[in-house]
Design a protein around this motif. Structure first.
Motif, PDB file in Angstrom:
ATOM      1  N   LEU A   1       7.676  19.367  -7.176  1.00 11.45           N
ATOM      2  CA  LEU A   1       8.828  20.252  -6.988  1.00 11.45           C
ATOM      3  C   LEU A   1       9.207  20.366  -5.514  1.00 11.45           C
ATOM      4  O   LEU A   1      10.397  20.414  -5.178  1.00 11.45           O
ATOM      5  N   ASP A   2       8.221  20.380  -4.628  1.00  6.76           N
ATOM      6  CA  ASP A   2       8.496  20.440  -3.194  1.00  6.76           C
ATOM      7  C   ASP A   2       9.233  19.201  -2.702  1.00  6.76           C
ATOM      8  O   ASP A   2       9.902  19.242  -1.658  1.00  6.76           O
ATOM      9  N   ALA A   3       9.106  18.096  -3.436  1.00  5.84           N
ATOM     10  CA  ALA A   3       9.807  16.864  -3.060  1.00  5.84           C
ATOM     11  C   ALA A   3      11.290  16.913  -3.430  1.00  5.84           C
ATOM     12  O   ALA A   3      12.027  15.961  -3.149  1.00  5.84           O
TER      13      ALA A   3
ATOM     14  N   ALA B   1      -3.643   9.539  -0.800  1.00  6.12           N
ATOM     15  CA  ALA B   1      -3.911  10.611   0.154  1.00  6.12           C
ATOM     16  C   ALA B   1      -2.618  11.238   0.662  1.00  6.12           C
ATOM     17  O   ALA B   1      -2.497  12.458   0.741  1.00  6.12           O
ATOM     18  N   ASN B   2      -1.626  10.407   0.994  1.00  8.34           N
ATOM     19  CA  ASN B   2      -0.380  10.903   1.563  1.00  8.34           C
ATOM     20  C   ASN B   2       0.675  11.047   0.463  1.00  8.34           C
ATOM     21  O   ASN B   2       1.722  10.399   0.480  1.00  8.34           O
ATOM     22  N   ARG B   3       0.380  11.911  -0.499  1.00  6.62           N
ATOM     23  CA  ARG B   3       1.272  12.045  -1.657  1.00  6.62           C
ATOM     24  C   ARG B   3       2.625  12.608  -1.277  1.00  6.62           C
ATOM     25  O   ARG B   3       3.651  12.206  -1.836  1.00  6.62           O
ATOM     26  N   ARG B   4       2.669  13.544  -0.350  1.00 11.65           N
ATOM     27  CA  ARG B   4       3.953  14.156  -0.003  1.00 11.65           C
ATOM     28  C   ARG B   4       4.908  13.114   0.602  1.00 11.65           C
ATOM     29  O   ARG B   4       6.110  13.120   0.308  1.00 11.65           O
ATOM     30  N   GLN B   5       4.383  12.235   1.419  1.00 15.48           N
ATOM     31  CA  GLN B   5       5.225  11.160   1.946  1.00 15.48           C
ATOM     32  C   GLN B   5       5.721  10.262   0.825  1.00 15.48           C
ATOM     33  O   GLN B   5       6.914   9.929   0.753  1.00 15.48           O
ATOM     34  N   LEU B   6       4.813   9.871  -0.072  1.00 15.72           N
ATOM     35  CA  LEU B   6       5.201   8.987  -1.165  1.00 15.72           C
ATOM     36  C   LEU B   6       6.261   9.643  -2.051  1.00 15.72           C
ATOM     37  O   LEU B   6       7.259   9.004  -2.407  1.00 15.72           O
ATOM     38  N   LEU B   7       6.075  10.915  -2.401  1.00 10.59           N
ATOM     39  CA  LEU B   7       7.037  11.581  -3.269  1.00 10.59           C
ATOM     40  C   LEU B   7       8.398  11.714  -2.590  1.00 10.59           C
ATOM     41  O   LEU B   7       9.438  11.587  -3.239  1.00 10.59           O
TER      42      LEU B   7
ATOM     43  N   ASP C   1       0.861  -1.180   0.000  1.00  6.41           N
ATOM     44  CA  ASP C   1       0.000   0.000   0.000  1.00  6.41           C
ATOM     45  C   ASP C   1       0.899   1.232   0.000  1.00  6.41           C
ATOM     46  O   ASP C   1       1.657   1.454   0.963  1.00  6.41           O
ATOM     47  N   VAL C   2       0.832   2.036  -1.057  1.00  8.24           N
ATOM     48  CA  VAL C   2       1.737   3.171  -1.167  1.00  8.24           C
ATOM     49  C   VAL C   2       1.377   4.320  -0.233  1.00  8.24           C
ATOM     50  O   VAL C   2       2.075   5.345  -0.215  1.00  8.24           O
ATOM     51  N   GLU C   3       0.319   4.170   0.571  1.00  2.15           N
ATOM     52  CA  GLU C   3       0.096   5.119   1.661  1.00  2.15           C
ATOM     53  C   GLU C   3       1.129   4.922   2.767  1.00  2.15           C
ATOM     54  O   GLU C   3       1.302   5.801   3.623  1.00  2.15           O
ATOM     55  N   ASP C   4       1.828   3.786   2.748  1.00  2.79           N
ATOM     56  CA  ASP C   4       2.860   3.481   3.738  1.00  2.79           C
ATOM     57  C   ASP C   4       4.243   3.698   3.143  1.00  2.79           C
ATOM     58  O   ASP C   4       4.432   3.591   1.920  1.00  2.79           O
ATOM     59  N   PRO C   5       5.250   3.976   3.980  1.00  2.69           N
ATOM     60  CA  PRO C   5       6.612   4.170   3.473  1.00  2.69           C
ATOM     61  C   PRO C   5       7.120   2.946   2.712  1.00  2.69           C
ATOM     62  O   PRO C   5       6.714   1.813   2.983  1.00  2.69           O
ATOM     63  N   LEU C   6       8.023   3.187   1.784  1.00  8.41           N
ATOM     64  CA  LEU C   6       8.622   2.109   0.984  1.00  8.41           C
ATOM     65  C   LEU C   6       9.857   1.584   1.709  1.00  8.41           C
ATOM     66  O   LEU C   6      10.969   1.585   1.179  1.00  8.41           O
ATOM     67  N   ASP C   7       9.643   1.099   2.939  1.00 12.38           N
ATOM     68  CA  ASP C   7      10.774   0.756   3.794  1.00 12.38           C
ATOM     69  C   ASP C   7      11.486  -0.530   3.388  1.00 12.38           C
ATOM     70  O   ASP C   7      12.511  -0.876   3.978  1.00 12.38           O
TER      71      ASP C   7
END
Length: 231
Positions: free
Chosen positions: A188-190, A119-125, A93-99
């Motif tokens: 860009l913020d990423a 939903a959590n696009r900033r974390q994913l990016l 689930d890409v809402e979770d970190p790619l740890d």
């Protein structure tokens, strides 16, 4: 707001079939994204939201090593039938970190028509920037905000979650509307640098398959697609 981005069960099966020949997928987004990818021979590419494996198939045919992730068991089953053992596939689930992915371990990342489901696009990016090597590239496509504005109405600047009916209204996909400002701003913020921005039109071969769709998609935008690079 969704708790998962996955297209499961009947919706996943429908999407896998639809993406084979849909004017939007097969003749607009996929050709545009592959053109943005350019020469991928010998590169390691992460396909985020890999779905039924359509993009991975094309990347593999161009000489890339592909790792795909998707939250849907249904779509991953289709991808495994399509790809066999030629790609490494993970359910996540890409809402979770790619740890489970190491830092700077990919030359490129492709996110085809999936960021608007997250939903959590900033974390994913941020995670995607982390797994890219310096100088690596990221491709992203999403629904064109003008198309959403024409379909759903209201304010162009709306950022609500909407449901788009499929298959005559029997199913729907759930996603968040985004302006161009939001879509590009988050990338860009990423910490990524924009290289190309396109509003894809259908490739000429669609004219022989569905002339009406070909002319419609030359007049009304459906998607936007970008290529960015990690400095």
């Amino acid at each position: 707001m969704p708790t998962s981005t996955a297209y499961e069960d009947e919706l996943g099966d429908h999407f896998a079939r639809h993406a084979d020949t849909s004017p939007y997928n097969a003749y607009v987004d996929r050709p545009a994204m592959l053109a943005l990818a350019g020469d991928v021979d010998g590169q390691r590419v992460l396909d985020v939201g890999c779905g039924a494996g359509h993009y991975a198939t094309e990347l593999l045919s161009r000489g890339a090593e592909v790792v795909g992730i998707d939250g849907s068991a249904t779509l991953l089953a289709h991808a495994r039938r399509r790809l066999g053992d030629r790609a490494e596939l993970h359910r996540h689930d890409v809402e979770d970190p790619l740890d489970f992915i190491d830092d700077t371990s990919f030359d490129g990342v492709i996110c085809a028509l999936m960021l608007h489901h997250v939903a959590n696009r900033r974390q994913l990016l941020g995670e995607l920037r982390r797994v890219l090597r310096p100088g690596g590239w990221l491709l992203a496509s999403t629904t064109h905000p003008t198309a959403d504005w024409r379909h759903f109405g209201g304010s162009y600047f709306a950022d609500d979650w909407v449901d788009l009916p499929l298959a005559g209204g029997q199913m729907s996909i759930h996603y968040q509307r985004m302006t161009l400002e939001t879509f590009l701003g988050e990338l860009l913020d990423a910490g990524l640098r924009l290289e190309r921005f396109v509003e894809p039109r259908p490739v000429p071969s669609l004219r022989d398959v569905d002339e009406a769709a070909y002319h419609k998609l030359h007049q009304s935008p459906s998607f936007v697609a970008v290529r960015l690079r990690r400095p």
